[in-house]
Every structure is written in structure tokens, then in C-alpha cells.
Design a protein around this motif. Structure first.
Motif, short mmCIF file in Angstrom:
data_model
loop_
_atom_site.label_atom_id
_atom_site.label_comp_id
_atom_site.label_asym_id
_atom_site.label_seq_id
_atom_site.Cartn_x
_atom_site.Cartn_y
_atom_site.Cartn_z
N ASP A 35 33.42 52.40 33.23
CA ASP A 35 34.06 53.71 33.42
C ASP A 35 33.42 54.42 34.60
N ARG A 36 34.24 54.84 35.57
CA ARG A 36 33.67 55.36 36.81
C ARG A 36 33.03 56.73 36.63
N PHE A 37 33.35 57.44 35.55
CA PHE A 37 32.75 58.76 35.35
C PHE A 37 31.50 58.69 34.48
N ARG A 38 31.53 57.85 33.44
CA ARG A 38 30.44 57.88 32.47
C ARG A 38 29.71 56.55 32.33
N GLY A 39 30.16 55.53 33.08
CA GLY A 39 29.61 54.20 32.89
C GLY A 39 28.13 54.07 33.20
N ALA A 40 27.63 54.91 34.11
CA ALA A 40 26.22 54.81 34.50
C ALA A 40 25.28 54.99 33.32
N VAL A 41 25.69 55.74 32.31
CA VAL A 41 24.82 56.03 31.16
C VAL A 41 24.40 54.75 30.45
N TRP A 42 25.34 53.81 30.32
CA TRP A 42 25.03 52.56 29.62
C TRP A 42 23.94 51.78 30.37
N GLU A 43 24.08 51.71 31.70
CA GLU A 43 23.08 50.99 32.48
C GLU A 43 21.74 51.70 32.47
N GLU A 44 21.75 53.04 32.51
CA GLU A 44 20.50 53.79 32.42
C GLU A 44 19.75 53.43 31.14
N VAL A 45 20.47 53.38 30.02
CA VAL A 45 19.84 53.07 28.74
C VAL A 45 19.32 51.64 28.72
N PRO A 92 23.28 56.20 41.31
CA PRO A 92 22.26 57.21 40.97
C PRO A 92 22.81 58.63 41.16
N THR A 93 22.48 59.53 40.24
CA THR A 93 22.87 60.93 40.33
C THR A 93 21.62 61.79 40.50
N TYR A 94 21.83 63.06 40.80
CA TYR A 94 20.69 63.97 40.99
C TYR A 94 19.89 64.12 39.70
N ASN A 95 20.60 64.31 38.59
CA ASN A 95 19.93 64.45 37.30
C ASN A 95 19.15 63.18 36.97
N MET A 96 19.78 62.03 37.19
CA MET A 96 19.11 60.76 36.93
C MET A 96 17.84 60.64 37.76
N MET A 127 24.71 57.68 17.18
CA MET A 127 24.70 58.68 18.24
C MET A 127 25.59 58.24 19.38
N THR A 128 25.95 59.20 20.22
CA THR A 128 26.63 58.84 21.47
C THR A 128 25.58 58.30 22.44
N THR A 129 26.03 57.48 23.38
CA THR A 129 25.10 56.85 24.32
C THR A 129 24.39 57.88 25.17
N GLU A 130 25.08 58.99 25.50
CA GLU A 130 24.43 60.05 26.28
C GLU A 130 23.23 60.64 25.54
N VAL A 131 23.34 60.78 24.24
CA VAL A 131 22.22 61.35 23.47
C VAL A 131 21.00 60.44 23.57
N LEU A 132 21.21 59.12 23.47
CA LEU A 132 20.09 58.19 23.59
C LEU A 132 19.48 58.26 24.98
N ARG A 133 20.32 58.34 26.01
CA ARG A 133 19.81 58.46 27.38
C ARG A 133 18.91 59.69 27.51
N ARG A 193 12.73 53.44 41.66
CA ARG A 193 13.50 52.66 42.64
C ARG A 193 13.62 51.21 42.18
N GLY A 194 12.53 50.65 41.67
CA GLY A 194 12.56 49.27 41.18
C GLY A 194 13.49 49.11 39.99
N LEU A 195 13.48 50.09 39.10
CA LEU A 195 14.37 50.02 37.94
C LEU A 195 15.84 50.02 38.38
N LEU A 196 16.18 50.87 39.34
CA LEU A 196 17.56 50.97 39.78
C LEU A 196 18.01 49.69 40.50
#
Length: 908
Positions: free
Chosen positions: A137-147, A464-468, A105-111, A482-485
Motif C-alpha cells: 500500500d503506497r500510503f501505509r505500507g512502510a509501517v509493515w517494513e518498519e516493524v 523514509p519519512t520525517y517521523n520515521m 493491535m493495528t500495525t501502526e500501534v506496534l510501530r 541508515r543500515g536498517l533502512l
């Protein structure tokens, strides 16, 4: 080696390297692992062992990749090894056997699965994150850290990265947030890489032993000397006014100078000569990296026109079969619009391009043919280096400079490593070759430095984004979110950098104090005087900024309120005139009406055309079916305008915004105080000022560094708090600071895009209501589309209803920006309508040839953006819930997914 690992290794036609065995051993021991290795070193073997281990233990393994094309490729690889029953694919576009024990899967799907609490996560034992360095990646890199942050502690993480210089730092962070992650780093390439420089028709070694090839250094010195000598020659004007060049002075004179200049130009190799030399040396197939899509296409045309044919009859037959298989679902008219005959002619000669603008079906054919050794030369942009597995015997870099989105800049050592890493096919080639083409001004020592440095640092882009925020609050509550971030890699890196910033602050303050000592004046307190002068400059600058902001805001407001028939003043370079509004409109920067002037000219005006807000002086009737292309219509309306102006002469009163009275009064008070200060009369005042200005600059530097320290202390958590404040103020989170996500917040949680909050506000405001499928696709496209460079034609919306919806959408965007400003958050780029006409035409049933003719887009860009609009519409359908909007979204998606869009292979 355990029996399980031996069994796994037997499936490869090469022995596993020590680093692969070490990493696999850590997985057997129940630990996570970060593997950092050069391109082509075989780090995916470790990820594949995680799959093997999961199947042997009766647990699940998710194999994630950054882009859909890689997911598709890895799915087929694993199906070949373990069978279709054991392997599934989830990319957002496609679902195949989603409950299989192994799912790619793509990383976004797992997120998204983690946020949704999907039952598919049950019994998950391993997650492989291929190309994990994408988190930079400044546009999509946050997804990896979220996962990484959100995965259950029981899941073993397998992170596969390109070689990065801070792998230990990244590994320390992974161990901190996941626990028990081992770092395995190798610099060794299984296929040695040799470096060359192509000069004219000669292929020279970059290195001679441990040193740079002295012949290359001599060539560079000769070229530099010739350029210096040429620059010394006097230049003047000839009798006809043209610039004349004299070759009579300097080291070389006359014909000799011309010969040396010509010789310098001949050092730059021709593309056909480079290919011929590589073929003669047995160094094909080769990838030529050219940092321009158009440059790649032009190179194919040039090479094909040169008469070079790199294939035999059998290979040409195979290439035709591959091409026809990949375009089999396209109609003859589509193929004609796409220039298929031109593509096939070069393709069967063994020559092709590969870039994001290429039609996916063509690109997939190129990938298959190149991997089979049938296509011998591919001209590619750097995106290939980050994408699918497509190694070559040689890699050629024509230039070491590329456009980075803002300016032309030298490529970095990391980029050089990533690009040249494609050279050398494991199991096929005994060595790989990297070739840099000579260009004027090339420095062999700089090239050697690039070739010698194998690493680059990995920097987090997490925010952090609004959706996140709504997803995390809904899943774990605000406090735990907050602690996770605060556990993010971005926070980890920020905290470590505070020490260096503290030293910068201390040094700047010490230097500032020394400068203030130098500024001492016997007339009075110089420091107080020069701080007063600095206050005046800052107050004046702020007043000017406010005036500009006020004028722009007022101009936008006036232009938005214009109606057909309004008579307004039109700015000109030397004088102002009058015109009547004949149509309203929307441009890339906001409202953009079209006016007819008294001299019968039509002009489309925008915010930037007005140095001050326009005056609406009067109103007149404009015929309902007025045609601005008709000379008679323009003549009659212009005459009516002139008559109206004669009967009712409007006043051309200036409307310049006055500066805020309080600001200007404060400036006046400060100036009066300055004039009364004794230092103001000092004869050496400006001498003191030089030291004072230096001191003030150093203090500003220290303050900026201090702000960085403050931002980097809990910076991620602070931003999360501000994001939550915005969401509270707009009703997406409960206003009491609690953990309740409102109904609107649940809607927002299903919208994943950079303009997620703008999209959600548009749904709430009914912006998308009453639009048909084509109009909806056109307006939604502005929320995902990003323009590349200058357009040949101005962007437009297809009809009045779409324009009205887009105007409302921009109003919402501005309101969101103001709310973000109030909560000290940066704003996002405004909606971009550059794809609206194209997608409207396509959804309305237009043929591909028609859409391509009217568009500035390449076929590949059109397909990619069309699929992204379809993806955004799918999110909108899910977010909006049952009703007319969901039905319209699904109708639009169905209309988009046809022809070349439906035939496209899975991509990002």
C-alpha cells in the motif's frame, strides 16, 4: 504431530490442512514463517497457533492487523477461545487489557510501541502480521517494513499473506533481515471455486473442460460482428439537422439490424434477474462487487423496488433485532437524517450495501446479518475484499473495469482473485461460485485468463519519512538507522532489478550509435549540429517553464497581499476590467479573494484566473458591514468604484513576466551558432534530422534508465540522508550530522501523518494558538482530509480566524516544499479544506442532519474523517506538551466523540 499441535487442532471443526501443519511445525521448531495462501484457505489458523504456542511457553504474542475493524473482530475471536483475561486490544482508539499475554493491535500501534521503547514489549515471543501484503500500500505500507526491520531478533515472525507470485523473493528478504524464516505456499482452496458468466437470464459455465466455453466465444464473435456491421452503415444528417442512422447497408438491413442490436443489449443481465437465477440455483448468499459507492446504493434501491423479498417472517424479525441493537445508541433525529427507515426496509428483505461511505453502525449490522445467513445479497465495493471475514456462497462481478483514482482500468488478476476468493464458506459450502456479468465487448478468453491466474507480485512501497527518521535516529542513532533502512524490502527488490536496467541501457546506446551513423552528413559534423538544436529546444523549454513559475509565484504573492478595498484588474476572455476586493479568502489552490466588478457582479477569483499577476491600481473604502447579497449595497459600491476610476484613471499596463535575461541571451547565442554551422545549409538536413531525433530519444531513454540505476543503488539510504538534511536545516536534528534529536524533533516524533513536518512547523509557528476547539478541528482537518472526486459546493472555512490560520498553514506548506526541492525530495499534497466546515459545525454542537445537509459527504465518510481528525488532535496534544494547545485539542476531541462518531465501531 506434536501433542501441543494436536490439542490446538482439536479446537476446530475441520482437520488442519497439510500446509497449516507444516507452517505450525516450523513455529514449534523456533523458526519464523511466511504463509501465502488464497483468500478463505485458513491461513489465520497459523497465526492463532502462534497465540497458542506463546501461551503454552509463558511468552507474549502480538497479533497485528492493517485496520481497526479486523483487530476488533480478531480480538473477539481470541476472547471466545482463551478468555478475556488472556487477550487485550490496542487500536489507538481503544485500550482493553493492554498488558495481557496476547494483545491484538493495528500495525501502526506496534510501530509506535517499538519507537517508544514500550515496556509492553518485554517477553514478546511472537508477532503475527495478518494481511502482510498490505506493505504494498503506497500510503501505509512502510509501517509493515518498519516493524519487520525493527523487531528484536528473538521475536518469531508469522507473516500471513494473500497468494503472491513472488512469495519466495519476499521470504528470502524476511530470512535476510530476520533470520530463519520458512516460506509455505499453497494454491489450493479448501472449497473449490467454479467460474460462470451470466448472459441475459442464463448462467453459463466459463470453462468447458480445460477450454473456454465455445458458446460464450460464439456470442462474443456475433456481438463483435454486429458492431462492425453497424459501424459500416452510412450516417448523415436528416432534414432537421439531427444525425440520422441508416440500417439499409451491412450484413443486416432495417428491422433486422435493430433486432440484432437489441439482442446484443439483452445479453447484459438485469440485477433482479441475476438474483432470481442465483436464488433458483441455490447460490445465495451472494456478494455483488460494484466499483462505486453510489452504484451500490442505487443497486439496493433497484432491487428493493423490483419487489424481490429474500427473507421469511422469522428472518425478518431477526434482522430487525440486529439492526435495532446496532443503532440503539443513536437518537431518532439522527436515524431520520441517516435514512434508517429506507435502510431497514431493504435490510429486512435480505438486501444491503457495504462500502466505506455507509454509517459504521449500519455496516456492522450488515456484516453480522450476512455472516448469519440472514442478508442474502450485499452490493459492495472492493474494500470488502480487503477487510473483515465475510464470505459468501457466490461472488458476482458486474464489470471488470474500475476507476483507479486516475482512469478507468481493467482489474488485475490479483484483484480478480481477491474478489472472487470470498466465494465458498469453509464448513458450510461444498463449492463456491464466481459469476461475471456479460457486458458489451466482453472477451471470454480474457475472463478465463483472469480466472486462471491466481497470483500477483508484491511490490514494496517503502520510503523514509520525517517521523520515521527522527524516531530511528532517537532510537538507534543515524548510522545504524541508515543500515536498517538499507535492509528494507524496497532496497532488496531494487538491487535485484539493476541487472535488467543495465541491459536496457546497453541496448539503447547501441541503437543510438546506429542512428547517428544514419544521420551522417557530407556538409559537416551532423551529430554536433543536431545536439546544438536539441540544446536550443531544451533552453527554450526551460525559459518558458521559469516564466510560468515566476508568474504563478508573483500572482500568489499579490493575491495574498490583497486587502478589502484594493482595486485590481480582472482578466476576461476578450478584455480586462476593474473590480474592488470586498473580501479576502482561501480556496483549494491558494488565496481566493471576492471582488465586485463595475457591472455589479461578484466574482471569487483564484490563481488560475490570472494569466499574469494582477495590478493593484488604487484603493477605496468599502463599508464595514457590506453585504454582497444586497442589490442596493452592490449598486452603491459599484457606482463609487466607477466614480473613483473616472477621477483617477488607472493605467492598464501589462505585467507579463519577462523571461530571465540570461536564459534568453543564451538561446540567442545558440541560435546564432546553429545558423553558422555548415549542416544548417544542407538540402537533406531534415532527412538527417529524423535519424538524429531517434538517436537523441534513445540516449534520453538510456539516461533515464541510468538514473534509475543510480537511484536504486542505496536509494533508500540516499533518501534517508536527504530527509535528515531537511530535518537538520529546520532544527529537528542536530546540525553536525550527529545522533542528537532536538526538542522540536521529539515533538515531531509523536506526529504520524503524511504532512507530519508541516504539522510540526505549524506548532512551532504558533498557527494553532488562539483557536477555539471548533476552529482548531477545522484547521487540523486540512492536514488529514483527502477529497473524493468533484465537490458540488466549493470548500470554505467557517470564519475569519480559521482562514488566517489556514493561510499561515499553506504558507508553511509552501516553505516546506521549497526546502524539500532544495534537498531533492518530492513534495506532499497541499492541505485540503474540504472537511473544515463539517467538522467545525459538529464540534460547535450542530445536529447530524444539519451537518449532512450542508456536506457532500456520506455518513460513513463523515464518521471516518471525524475520527481521523480526533486522532490527529490526540497526536497534536501529545506532541505539543502541557499548555493551552493541549487543553484545546482535548476539548475538541471530546466534542467530536459524540453521537454517530462515538457510536461507530472500530474501523480504519
Amino acid at each position: 504431530m506434536t501433542a501441543l499441535l494436536a490439542e490446538f487442532g482439536a479446537g476446530y471443526d475441520f482437520e488442519l490442512d497439510d500446509y497449516q501443519l507444516t507452517a505450525c511445525g516450523h513455529l514449534i521448531d523456533g523458526r519464523g514463517v511466511l504463509v501465502a495462501a488464497p483468500t478463505g484457505a485458513g491461513k489465520t489458523v497459523v497465526g492463532e497457533f502462534a497465540v497458542h504456542l506463546a501461551l503454552s511457553q509463558g511468552r507474549k504474542c502480538f497479533y497485528t492487523t492493517p485496520i481497526k475493524a479486523l483487530s476488533n473482530q480478531k480480538y473477539h475471536d481470541l476472547v471466545d477461545r482463551y478468555g478475556s483475561d488472556a487477550v487485550g486490544l490496542l487500536t489507538g482508539d481503544s485500550t482493553i487489557n493492554g498488558e495481557a499475554p496476547v494483545v491484538v493491535m493495528t500495525t501502526e500501534v506496534l510501530r509506535n510501541m517499538i519507537y517508544a521503547g514500550s515496556s509492553t514489549l518485554a517477553n514478546l515471543g511472537f508477532v503475527v502480521m495478518d494481511e502482510v501484503h498490505y506493505l504494498a500500500d503506497r500510503f501505509r505500507g512502510a509501517v509493515w517494513e518498519e516493524v519487520i526491520i525493527s523487531l528484536a531478533p528473538s521475536v518469531q515472525l508469522v507473516a500471513l499473506s494473500a497468494t503472491v507470485s513472488n512469495a519466495e523473493e519476499f521470504g528470502d528478504w524476511l530470512s535476510e533481515v530476520r533470520g530463519g524464516v520458512e516460506v509455505v505456499v499453497t494454491e489450493r482452496r479448501p472449497v473449490p471455486l467454479y467460474q460462470h458468466v451470466m448472459v441475459g437470464r442464463r448462467l453459463l459455465e466459463l470453462f468447458a473442460g480445460e477450454d473456454v466455453n465455445p458458446e460464450l466465444i460464439r456470442m462474443a464473435k456475433d456481438e463483435a460482428r454486429n458492431q462492425r456491421d453497424d459501424s459500416r452503415r452510412p450516417r448523415g444528417r436528416s432534414g432537421n439537422g439531427r444525425r440520422a442512422t441508416s440500417y439499409g447497408s451491412g450484413r443486416y438491413g432495417g428491422a433486422a439490424a435493430k433486432q440484432h442490436l437489441e439482442a446484443s443489449r439483452h445479453l447484459v443481465p438485469r440485477r433482479d434477474a441475476t438474483v432470481e437465477r442465483l436464488a433458483a440455483e441455490g447460490l445465495l448468499p451472494a456478494i455483488f462487487f460494484i466499483f462505486s459507492r453510489q452504484g451500490c446504493d442505487v443497486a439496493v434501491v433497484q432491487l428493493a423496488a423490483s419487489g424481490i423479498r429474500l427473507t421469511n417472517a422469522v428472518e425478518r424479525h431477526q434482522l430487525v433485532e440486529i439492526a435495532e441493537r446496532h443503532v440503539g445508541s443513536l437518537s431518532p433525529s439522527d436515524l431520520d437524517a441517516l435514512g434508517y427507515d429506507r435502510f431497514l426496509a431493504a435490510f429486512t428483505d435480505g438486501i444491503a450495501a457495504h462500502h466505506a461511505g455507509l454509517l459504521p453502525a449500519f455496516k456492522e449490522a450488515v456484516e453480522e446479518a450476512f455472516s448469519a445467513g440472514l442478508v442474502k445479497v450485499v452490493f459492495a465495493t472492493e474494500t470488502l475484499a480487503l477487510g473483515i471475514n465475510m464470505p459468501a456462497r457466490s461472488v458476482v462481478l458486474e464489470r471488470l473495469v474500475k476507476y483507479n483514482g486516475e482512469t478507468h482500468a481493467d482489474i488485475t488478476a490479483g484483484e480478480f482473485t481477491q474478489l472472487t476468493g470470498r466465494a465458498g464458506r469453509r464448513g458450510i459450502d461444498v463449492e463456491g461460485h464466481a459469476v461475471v456479468c456479460w457486458q458489451p465487448g466482453l472477451d471470454p478468453r480474457a475472463v478465463a485468463a483472469l480466472a486462471s491466474r491466481r497470483t500477483y507480485p508484491l511490490r514494496s512501497s517503502f520510503q523514509p519519512t520525517y517521523n520515521m527518521a527522527v524516531n530511528l535516529v532517537a532510537t538507534v542513532g543515524r548510522e545504524r538507522a541508515r543500515g536498517l533502512l538499507e535492509q528494507s524490502f524496497a532496497q532488496f527488490q531494487s538491487d535485484r532489478s539493476v541487472v535488467g536496467l543495465a541491459r536496457t541501457i546497453s541496448l539503447a546506446k547501441d541503437k543510438a550509435r546506429a542512428q547517428w551513423t544514419q544521420a551522417t552528413c557530407d556538409q559537416g559534423d551532423a551529430e554536433a549540429y543536431f545536439r546544438l538544436r536539441s540544446q536550443i529546444s531544451a533552453a527554450e523549454a526551460e525559459a518558458a517553464r521559469l516564466r510560468r513559475a515566476d508568474r504563478r509565484s508573483e500572482t500568489i504573492e499579490v493575491l495574498q497581499g490583497l486587502q478589502v478595498g484594493d482595486i485590481i484588474d480582472i482578466p476576461g476572455r476578450r478584455h480586462r476590467g476593474w473590480g474592488v476586493v470586498i473580501s479576502e479568502g482561501l480556496g483549494p489552490d491558494g488565496p481566493s479573494p471576492v471582488v465586485l466588478t463595475v457591472d455589479r457582479q461578484t466574482k471569487r477569483l483564484g490563481v488560475t484566473d490570472f494569466p499574469e499577476p494582477p495590478v493593484v491600481a488604487s484603493h477605496m473604502k468599502v463599508p464595514k458591514h457590506f453585504d454582497p447579497r444586497s442589490t442596493a449595497f452592490r449598486r452603491n459600491l459599484s457606482s463609487a468604484l466607477e466614480a473613483k476610476l473616472r477621477r483617477e484613471p488607472p493605467e492598464l499596463a501589462g505585467r507579463s513576466a519577462q523571461a530571465d535575461a540570461e536564459s534568453m541571451a543564451r538561446v540567442g547565442e545558440l541560435r546564432e551558432e546553429m545558423r553558422r554551422h555548415p549542416v544548417h545549409r544542407c538540402p537533406d538536413r531534415e532527412e538527417h534530422a529524423r535519424y538524429a531525433e531517434t538517436a537523441l530519444r534513445l540516449e534520453r531513454d538510456a539516461e533515464a534508465a541510468q538514473r534509475q540505476v543510480e537511484r536504486r543503488t542505496n536509494t533508500i539510504a540516499v533518501r534517508f540522508d536527504r530527509v535528515c538534511s531537511v530535518l537538520e536545516s529546520l532544527g529537528y536534528l542536530s546540525p553536525d550530522g550527529g545522533d542528537r534529536v532536538t526538542e522540536q524533533g521529539r515533538m515531531l516524533s509523536r506526529l504520524y501523518s503524511e504532512l507530519d513536518l508541516v504539522t510540526a512547523e505549524a506548532v512551532r509557528d504558533g498557527v494553532f494558538a488562539d483557536l477555539d476547539p471548533a476552529q482548531l478541528a477545522a484547521v487540523v482537518s486540512s492536514l488529514v482530509f483527502e477529497a473524493r472526486g468533484d465537490r458540488r459546493n466549493p470548500a470554505r472555512l467557517p470564519d475569519r480566524r480559521s482562514e488566517i490560520a489556514q493561510q499561515r498553514l499553506r504558507t508553511i506548506w509552501r516553505q516546506v516544499c521549497l526546502t524539500e526541492r532544495d534537498h531533492r525530495l518530492p513534495s506532499h499534497a497541499e492541505p485540503e479544506i474540504g472537511f473544515a466546515e463539517s467538522i467545525h459545525a459538529w464540534v460547535s454542537g450542530a445536529e447530524l442532519a444539519e451537518v449532512m445537509y450542508e456536506s457532500d459527504l456520506t455518513a460513513g465518510d463523515f464518521v471516518r474523517w471525524a475520527r481521523q481528525v480526533a486522532d490527529a488532535l490526540g497526536q497534536l496534544a501529545e506532541a505539543s506538551g502541557p499548555g493551552v494547545l493541549r487543553t484545546t485539542c482535548r476539548s475538541a476531541i471530546t466534542a467530536i466523540r459524540r453521537g454517530v462518531v462515538e457510536a461507530a465501531p472500530l474501523e480504519d
